[in-house]
Scaffold this active site. Sequence first.
Site, PDB file in Angstrom:
ATOM      1  N   ASP A 152       7.684   8.500  -6.265  1.00 27.30           N
ATOM      2  CA  ASP A 152       9.509   9.124  -6.407  1.00 27.30           C
ATOM      3  C   ASP A 152       9.827   9.294  -4.532  1.00 27.30           C
ATOM      4  O   ASP A 152      10.996  10.272  -3.678  1.00 27.30           O
ATOM      5  CB  ASP A 152       8.997  10.783  -6.910  1.00 27.30           C
ATOM      6  N   ASN A 196      -3.326   9.220   4.065  1.00 23.10           N
ATOM      7  CA  ASN A 196      -1.785   8.246   4.825  1.00 23.10           C
ATOM      8  C   ASN A 196      -1.940   8.641   6.440  1.00 23.10           C
ATOM      9  O   ASN A 196      -1.380   7.891   7.473  1.00 23.10           O
ATOM     10  CB  ASN A 196      -1.029   9.415   4.699  1.00 23.10           C
ATOM     11  N   HIS A 219       0.502   4.812  -2.386  1.00 29.22           N
ATOM     12  CA  HIS A 219      -0.129   6.123  -1.979  1.00 29.22           C
ATOM     13  C   HIS A 219       0.956   6.417  -2.126  1.00 29.22           C
ATOM     14  O   HIS A 219       0.706   7.773  -2.981  1.00 29.22           O
ATOM     15  CB  HIS A 219      -0.783   5.470  -0.906  1.00 29.22           C
ATOM     16  N   ARG A 250       0.930  -1.224  -0.187  1.00 29.88           N
ATOM     17  CA  ARG A 250       0.309   0.066   0.159  1.00 29.88           C
ATOM     18  C   ARG A 250       1.448   1.194   0.204  1.00 29.88           C
ATOM     19  O   ARG A 250       0.335   2.160  -0.802  1.00 29.88           O
ATOM     20  CB  ARG A 250      -0.779  -0.551   1.100  1.00 29.88           C
ATOM     21  N   HIS A 252      -6.612  -6.413  -2.014  1.00 31.28           N
ATOM     22  CA  HIS A 252      -7.008  -6.206  -0.638  1.00 31.28           C
ATOM     23  C   HIS A 252      -7.023  -7.764  -1.259  1.00 31.28           C
ATOM     24  O   HIS A 252      -8.298  -7.951   0.295  1.00 31.28           O
ATOM     25  CB  HIS A 252      -8.475  -4.891  -0.557  1.00 31.28           C
TER      26      HIS A 252
END
Length: 324
Positions: A82, A98, A74, A70, A197
Amino acid sequence: MACYLQPTSAFIPATATKLCLFFSLVVGLASAQLSSNFYATSCPKALSTIKSGVVSAVSSEKRMGASLLRLHFHDCFVNGCDASILLDAGGEKTAGPNNNSVRGYEVIDNIKSQVEKICPGVVSCADIVAVAARDSVVALGGRSWTVQLGRRDSTTASATAANSNLPPPTLSLSGLISAFSNKGFTAKEMVALSGSHTIGQARCVTFRQRIYNDADIDSSFKTSLQSKCPSTAPAGDDNLSPLDVMSPVSFDNAYFKNLVAKKGLLHSDQQLFSGGSTDAQVNAYISNPASFQTDFANAMVKMGNLSPLTGSSGQIRTNCRKVN
């Protein structure tokens, strides 16, 4: 790079100039592409060092495999792959999707420190996150894929981009298709990536609305979840439930079987099998689990190619949490 194309009787000078420019752009794009053997000579033990760190972390806590996967997602969906999500400054780490949710930072820190010992200033945090995601899936029984390497690390982070680019768990099917399309993914690839998931857990705050408001949910499944997730916030907000109730620590196709049984944990999960355009793909991944593994791996390679910083852009952070 110089262009030595000369105008002839067949090319007027302006045409030759355009061809030179086109040639330079093509070469520039090619040189900026990622490569699977990027560290073959500069840090030949990079991949084995990352894998060792991931295997150790996942052995200690199976859930960490899902967390590292994950983390990569994200990162990539917010201004590209990056490592911007790792920066303590800039607000991305504490953005809505987050904050108190994304995990695995300490694992990446540990791996980075090990890599720095053998190859100081060579391997980017962004590449470590990408490889760790692949190694996590493999550690939990999923299919491997070749990670393209050569990303560099950003010097900035963006809370605004995180809040606007990461799809929330309340999205409808059309919202999901749109969110992934904005990043260049087809609906089929979106379904495959949603299959991530099949591992991991989610907090009550992310599925409370589903278990108290949605109709397309198995009654016993709903009752079980409501016992762990009270209807009124903030009570139980951080209580966890597995995204895949059947095999939460195995990377398999059980997630899709759950959807058909109306046991998708998140509203956005169940939307993939709700009488809409993706029902057939869910059924296809149930009947052919190998196709899910293949499609997922291919989609992960594609995700890893989202707007990487290469060449002289960005930097190779010494500490993943802060710019050099």
